[in-house]
Scaffold this active site. Structure first.
Site, PDB file in Angstrom:
ATOM      1  N   LYS A  71      -8.231  -1.123  -0.355  1.00 33.51           N
ATOM      2  CA  LYS A  71      -7.445  -1.343   0.866  1.00 33.51           C
ATOM      3  C   LYS A  71      -6.039  -1.837   0.525  1.00 33.51           C
ATOM      4  CE  LYS A  71      -7.901  -5.273   3.318  1.00 33.51           C
ATOM      5  NZ  LYS A  71      -6.589  -5.923   3.516  1.00 33.51           N
ATOM      6  N   ASN A  72      -5.963  -2.832  -0.345  1.00 31.84           N
ATOM      7  CA  ASN A  72      -4.662  -3.448  -0.615  1.00 31.84           C
ATOM      8  C   ASN A  72      -3.752  -2.577  -1.475  1.00 31.84           C
ATOM      9  OD1 ASN A  72      -5.376  -5.584   0.945  1.00 31.84           O
ATOM     10  ND2 ASN A  72      -5.551  -7.073  -0.721  1.00 31.84           N
ATOM     11  N   ARG A  79      -1.136  -8.024   9.227  1.00 27.22           N
ATOM     12  CA  ARG A  79       0.053  -8.579   8.618  1.00 27.22           C
ATOM     13  C   ARG A  79       0.714  -7.620   7.626  1.00 27.22           C
ATOM     14  NH1 ARG A  79       2.739 -13.070   6.399  1.00 27.22           N
ATOM     15  NH2 ARG A  79       3.085 -12.387   4.295  1.00 27.22           N
ATOM     16  N   PRO A  85       4.475 -16.852   5.995  1.00 32.94           N
ATOM     17  CA  PRO A  85       5.804 -16.366   6.379  1.00 32.94           C
ATOM     18  C   PRO A  85       6.245 -15.152   5.549  1.00 32.94           C
ATOM     19  CG  PRO A  85       5.972 -18.388   5.087  1.00 32.94           C
ATOM     20  CD  PRO A  85       4.510 -18.119   5.263  1.00 32.94           C
ATOM     21  N   VAL A  86       7.364 -14.519   5.965  1.00 31.17           N
ATOM     22  CA  VAL A  86       7.890 -13.358   5.213  1.00 31.17           C
ATOM     23  C   VAL A  86       9.315 -13.646   4.733  1.00 31.17           C
ATOM     24  CG1 VAL A  86       6.436 -11.599   6.298  1.00 31.17           C
ATOM     25  CG2 VAL A  86       8.606 -12.213   7.367  1.00 31.17           C
ATOM     26  N   GLN A 121      10.464 -14.495   1.921  1.00 33.10           N
ATOM     27  CA  GLN A 121      10.827 -13.943   0.611  1.00 33.10           C
ATOM     28  C   GLN A 121      11.189 -12.454   0.711  1.00 33.10           C
ATOM     29  OE1 GLN A 121      11.134 -16.068  -2.041  1.00 33.10           O
ATOM     30  NE2 GLN A 121      10.711 -17.531  -0.401  1.00 33.10           N
ATOM     31  N   ILE A 163      -3.640 -20.695  -2.983  1.00 34.63           N
ATOM     32  CA  ILE A 163      -2.733 -19.665  -2.434  1.00 34.63           C
ATOM     33  C   ILE A 163      -2.492 -19.872  -0.940  1.00 34.63           C
ATOM     34  CG2 ILE A 163      -2.299 -17.182  -2.181  1.00 34.63           C
ATOM     35  CD1 ILE A 163      -2.516 -17.833  -5.093  1.00 34.63           C
ATOM     36  N   ARG A 193     -12.266  -4.083   9.094  1.00 33.64           N
ATOM     37  CA  ARG A 193     -10.886  -3.950   8.609  1.00 33.64           C
ATOM     38  C   ARG A 193     -10.873  -3.654   7.112  1.00 33.64           C
ATOM     39  NH1 ARG A 193      -7.844  -8.968   8.960  1.00 33.64           N
ATOM     40  NH2 ARG A 193      -6.573  -7.643   7.663  1.00 33.64           N
TER      41      ARG A 193
HETATM   42  C1  UD1 Z   1      -1.784 -10.075  -0.347  1.00 33.77           C
HETATM   43  C2  UD1 Z   1      -3.077  -9.387  -0.039  1.00 33.77           C
HETATM   44  C3  UD1 Z   1      -4.125 -10.418   0.389  1.00 33.77           C
HETATM   45  C4  UD1 Z   1      -4.241 -11.520  -0.654  1.00 33.77           C
HETATM   46  C5  UD1 Z   1      -2.874 -12.103  -0.991  1.00 33.77           C
HETATM   47  C6  UD1 Z   1      -2.915 -13.081  -2.161  1.00 33.77           C
HETATM   48  C7  UD1 Z   1      -2.366  -7.202   0.716  1.00 33.77           C
HETATM   49  C8  UD1 Z   1      -2.223  -6.253   1.852  1.00 33.77           C
HETATM   50  N1  UD1 Z   1      -2.866  -8.405   1.016  1.00 33.77           N
HETATM   51  O1  UD1 Z   1      -1.333 -10.684   0.862  1.00 33.77           O
HETATM   52  O2  UD1 Z   1      -5.366  -9.748   0.553  1.00 33.77           O
HETATM   53  O3  UD1 Z   1      -5.061 -12.547  -0.165  1.00 33.77           O
HETATM   54  O4  UD1 Z   1      -1.959 -11.047  -1.363  1.00 33.77           O
HETATM   55  O5  UD1 Z   1      -3.449 -12.474  -3.285  1.00 33.77           O
HETATM   56  O6  UD1 Z   1      -2.098  -6.868  -0.415  1.00 33.77           O
HETATM   57  N2  UD1 Z   1       4.517 -16.504   1.088  1.00 33.77           N
HETATM   58  C9  UD1 Z   1       5.628 -17.134   1.641  1.00 33.77           C
HETATM   59  N3  UD1 Z   1       6.710 -16.370   1.982  1.00 33.77           N
HETATM   60  C10 UD1 Z   1       6.744 -15.013   1.821  1.00 33.77           C
HETATM   61  C11 UD1 Z   1       5.601 -14.379   1.274  1.00 33.77           C
HETATM   62  C12 UD1 Z   1       4.516 -15.159   0.908  1.00 33.77           C
HETATM   63  O7  UD1 Z   1       5.660 -18.349   1.806  1.00 33.77           O
HETATM   64  O8  UD1 Z   1       7.750 -14.375   2.161  1.00 33.77           O
HETATM   65  C13 UD1 Z   1       3.343 -17.314   0.691  1.00 33.77           C
HETATM   66  C14 UD1 Z   1       2.112 -17.027   1.552  1.00 33.77           C
HETATM   67  O9  UD1 Z   1       2.108 -17.776   2.742  1.00 33.77           O
HETATM   68  C15 UD1 Z   1       0.999 -17.415   0.586  1.00 33.77           C
HETATM   69  C16 UD1 Z   1       1.560 -17.013  -0.788  1.00 33.77           C
HETATM   70  O10 UD1 Z   1       2.968 -16.923  -0.606  1.00 33.77           O
HETATM   71  O11 UD1 Z   1       0.789 -18.800   0.622  1.00 33.77           O
HETATM   72  C17 UD1 Z   1       1.050 -15.701  -1.319  1.00 33.77           C
HETATM   73  O12 UD1 Z   1       1.103 -14.727  -0.302  1.00 33.77           O
HETATM   74  P1  UD1 Z   1       1.293 -13.186  -0.575  1.00 33.77           P
HETATM   75  O13 UD1 Z   1       1.011 -12.861  -2.006  1.00 33.77           O
HETATM   76  O14 UD1 Z   1       2.588 -12.754  -0.013  1.00 33.77           O
HETATM   77  O15 UD1 Z   1       0.132 -12.568   0.315  1.00 33.77           O
HETATM   78  P2  UD1 Z   1       0.170 -11.171   0.998  1.00 33.77           P
HETATM   79  O16 UD1 Z   1       1.044 -10.279   0.175  1.00 33.77           O
HETATM   80  O17 UD1 Z   1       0.423 -11.317   2.441  1.00 33.77           O
END
Ligand code: UD1
Length: 433
Positions: free
Chosen positions: A22-23, A105, A135-136, A138, A343, A413
């Site tokens: 999926k990912n 998300r 959040p997004v 980054q 995480i 999902r």
């Molecule tokens: C992806 C995976 C999810 C997995 C996660 C961690 C997909 C579709 N989903 O989610 O299944 O659990 O990686 O391995 O691939 N963060 C920020 N700001 C940002 C981006 C991230 O603060 O702009 C934080 C997040 O809140 C979290 C950490 O960074 O605490 C890691 O998140 P991230 O690796 O971005 O997770 P996803 O990519 O959403």
């Protein structure tokens, strides 16, 4: 709403095939936005998240053709399908509306490709989700460094490339934490940027590598995927390609964990142990016998697993997406396990549900202490997110008597044909409408 009824207390035995990841599939579908030529993806899992992403792409003007075993299926349906052909030549609406983004998300993965190809994008902010704020910032920071003007208004991220002819510029990027979709978004955006982009502190997850391999097949110039520094030399255009999606390492780990907890012996095919070192290591510590073949894994469970402590971290360390399943395993293990989640800030919601089944779990901040019991007892529980649901299924398979899991749309999902696969392993599982 559908529920899952499990009659537990039976060991698992048999063989199941693992689906495409999926990912990996979600960013790969978005990669189609980067070119006017068709992108063909095979080994696409039939999941609700995939259906959501396809609907999102279709409303942007992408033509989607699904080719399943039985021919072409209706787009947007989660019917059994394997090959998806995406044609983004008619991309005319670079917008991701709240109605679709709020359910998934990973929709934010359209942001980078849209700005790179269309010069602009309007993508709803994903908002909070059950496992934390997520959040997004980054993603936005990276695109801004690449010359995009980004604003957040009325819950939407508006991004516009200010370079010549609406093109992004290569840049040196550093993310404050390791972010998987953040790395993927910026890597896709950089493929069409003017000049070289370097992503430092990049995610090393195998799904990032799978995406990079597909982008390279489409004509991108990428090196370093799988390390924490990825270099991308932007090109003017990408072309079509055909790419097979990697096997789902989390689905693989979930079935291994289920057998380790419920007992028995299983064989998983169409998968690879290559990306599962941290998980397999822990299963061996729990007393499982693991056999590795070229594209299959076998597991023989011990009479009772030994408790195993885990600490989640970015790849190649132990994945947060396997934390809940290992908590379920530890509820019936011999000894006490310490589980540390580093995480996500709120990823222990399954603990209270596992306690309803008789588990002994104490939570202190981001740490859970799980003392194994010889048995759990079936009860009604509620699924709260995708991997939490998987842990409840594992606990239900172990528990004596009936377990009814409510809100299983979370499972749909991310787990293809869950009941059929569990039934193939001898489990007594049925979906209650
Ligand atoms: C992806 C995976 C999810 C997995 C996660 C961690 C997909 C579709 N989903 O989610 O299944 O659990 O990686 O391995 O691939 N963060 C920020 N700001 C940002 C981006 C991230 O603060 O702009 C934080 C997040 O809140 C979290 C950490 O960074 O605490 C890691 O998140 P991230 O690796 O971005 O997770 P996803 O990519 O959403």
């Amino acid at each position: 709403m559908d529920k899952l009824l499990i009659e537990g207390g039976r060991p698992l035995s048999g063989e199941v095939a693992i689906s495409g990841a999926k990912n990996a599939a979600l960013p790969l579908l978005c990669a189609a936005l980067l070119t006017k030529e068709p992108l063909t993806l095979t080994n696409v899992p039939a999941l609700n998240d995939i259906g959501t992403m396809l609907r999102l792409l279709e409303q942007m003007g992408v033509k989607v053709e699904k080719v399943g075993a039985g021919g072409t299926a209706a787009a947007g349906s989660a019917a059994s399908t394997d090959t998806v052909v995406l044609d983004a030549s008619g991309l005319d609406n670079p917008v991701a509306p709240y109605e679709l983004v709020k359910t998934m998300r990973a929709s934010v993965l359209v942001l980078g490709p849209l700005v790179a190809r269309a010069g602009e994008a309007k993508v709803s902010l994903p908002g909070g989700c059950a496992i934390g704020a997520r959040p997004v910032d980054q993603h936005i920071k990276g695109l801004t460094a690449m010359g995009a003007e980004v604003s957040v208004e009325h819950g939407y991220v508006h991004a516009k490339a200010l370079g010549e002819k609406g093109r992004l510029k290569g840049a040196r990027l550093f993310t404050d934490m390791v972010t998987v979709t953040g790395t993927e978004n910026l890597m896709m955006a950089a493929c069409l940027a003017d000049g070289e982009t370097v992503i430092e502190n990049a995610a090393r997850e195998p799904e990032v590598v799978d995406l990079a391999n597909c982008l390279v097949a489409m004509g991108a110039q990428i090196s370093g995927a799988g390390t924490d520094v990825i270099r991308i030399r932007g090109v003017e255009r990408l072309h079509g390609a055909t790419h097979r999606i990697m096997p789902d390492r989390i689905e693989t780990g979930t079935y291994l964990c289920a057998a380790a907890a419920a007992g028995g012996q299983i064989r998983l095919t169409r998968t690879s142990s290559a990306y599962l070192d941290a998980v397999i290591d822990k299963l061996m510590d729990a007393g499982c016998d693991i056999g590795i073949e070229r594209d299959a894994i076998t597991l023989k469970a011990p009479a009772r697993p030994t408790a195993v402590s885990i600490r989640t971290s970015p790849y190649p360390a132990f994945p947060t997406d396997m934390q809940a399943q290992f908590m379920a395993l530890n509820t019936v293990a011999d000894g006490t396990a310490v589980i540390r989640e580093t995480i996500f800030e709120n990823r222990f919601m399954h603990a209270v549900e596992l306690i309803r089944l008789g588990a002994d779990i104490k939570i202190d901040g981001n740490t859970a202490f799980v003392t194994g019991k010889p048995k759990l007892d079936g009860a009604t529980v509620m699924a709260t997110d995708l991997r939490a649901s998987a842990s409840l299924v594992i606990a239900g398979l172990v528990a004596q008597g009936e377990t009814l899991i409510e809100r299983i749309y979370h499972l749909d999902r991310g787990y293809e044909n869950l009941e059929q696969k569990l039934a193939a392993l001898g489990a007594k599982v049925s979906r209650v409408k």
